[in-house]
Design a protein around this motif. Structure first.
Motif: not given
Length: 226
Positions: A147-157
């Motif tokens: 529908g619209r643009w999204y970002t997905v971010i995966a991070a760890r320490p």
């Protein structure tokens, strides 16, 4: 029926979650993501957490209909502080970047070394900046249109140092390139242009940053496909 399909946004989030014992869905709302993780065997257990009791009731009802009660636990409370044990992976999605960063910061003692998968609706730059300052390293990113643009971010320490360009665009997105990034860049350039015009008219000191952001997105929009 013990199956259903997630929309493109939730599919992108699910794809970043490794198979593990315990996933915490923080701000779970309807519970569809957590239930799908259980159905797909990506998680053996899911901790559904939300500050809203009615939202938890919706998630509880969904897992009940799917026969997943034995693999689900429900916690009402503020962010990761509602959890009772450290998850292997925590999902924080559908909020502003500053809100997500605040949940990560407040919940460090609970999250510990967990992979954190985040989907900010706004303030991606601010989220990446605060993650870096909190001692998180971004491991994966994806731009997805639903529908619209999204970002997905995966991070760890882990230690990381990102420059302004990486904070704005995303260090992993810059490495991946691809058609999705060009489409996302075109969208972000339009948003930045509109904000820049307003900032210049109002004498906002943020105009300088917005101008640099606009130039960055326009450059990426012009990249040739690999």
């Amino acid at each position: 029926m013990r199956t259903y399909t997630l929309d493109a946004r939730l599919q992108a989030i699910e794809a970043m979650i490794p198979r593990c014992d315990l996933v915490a869905d923080i701000g779970c709302d309807h519970g569809r993501l957590g239930a799908k993780l259980l159905l797909d065997g990506r998680a053996r257990r899911v901790a559904f957490a939300d500050i809203s009791a009615p939202s938890l009731d919706k998630a509880r009802a969904l897992t009940g209909r799917l026969g997943l009660e034995a693999q689900a636990a429900f916690f009402a409370g503020d962010g990761a502080l509602a959890l009772r044990e450290t998850p292997d992976c925590a999902v924080i999605a559908g909020m502003g970047g500053e809100t997500i960063a605040g949940i990560v910061e407040a919940g460090r003692a609970v999250l510990r070394d967990a992979l954190v998968v985040m989907q900010p609706n706004v303030a991606q730059y601010e989220l990446r900046l605060r993650l870096m300052r909190l001692g998180y390293r971004i491991e994966d990113e994806k731009a997805v249109r639903a529908g619209r643009w999204y970002t997905v971010i995966a991070a760890r320490p882990g230690a990381a140092a990102y420059d302004e360009r990486e904070l704005m665009i995303g260090p992993v997105l810059l490495k991946k390139r691809g058609e999705a990034l060009r489409g996302y860049a075109a969208f972000r350039a339009r948003v930045a242009e509109k904000a820049l015009l307003g900032a210049r008219e109002g004498g906002d000191p943020a105009a300088g940053l917005l101008a640099r952001e606009y130039d960055m997105w326009k450059e990426i929009e012009r990249w040739p496909l690999p």
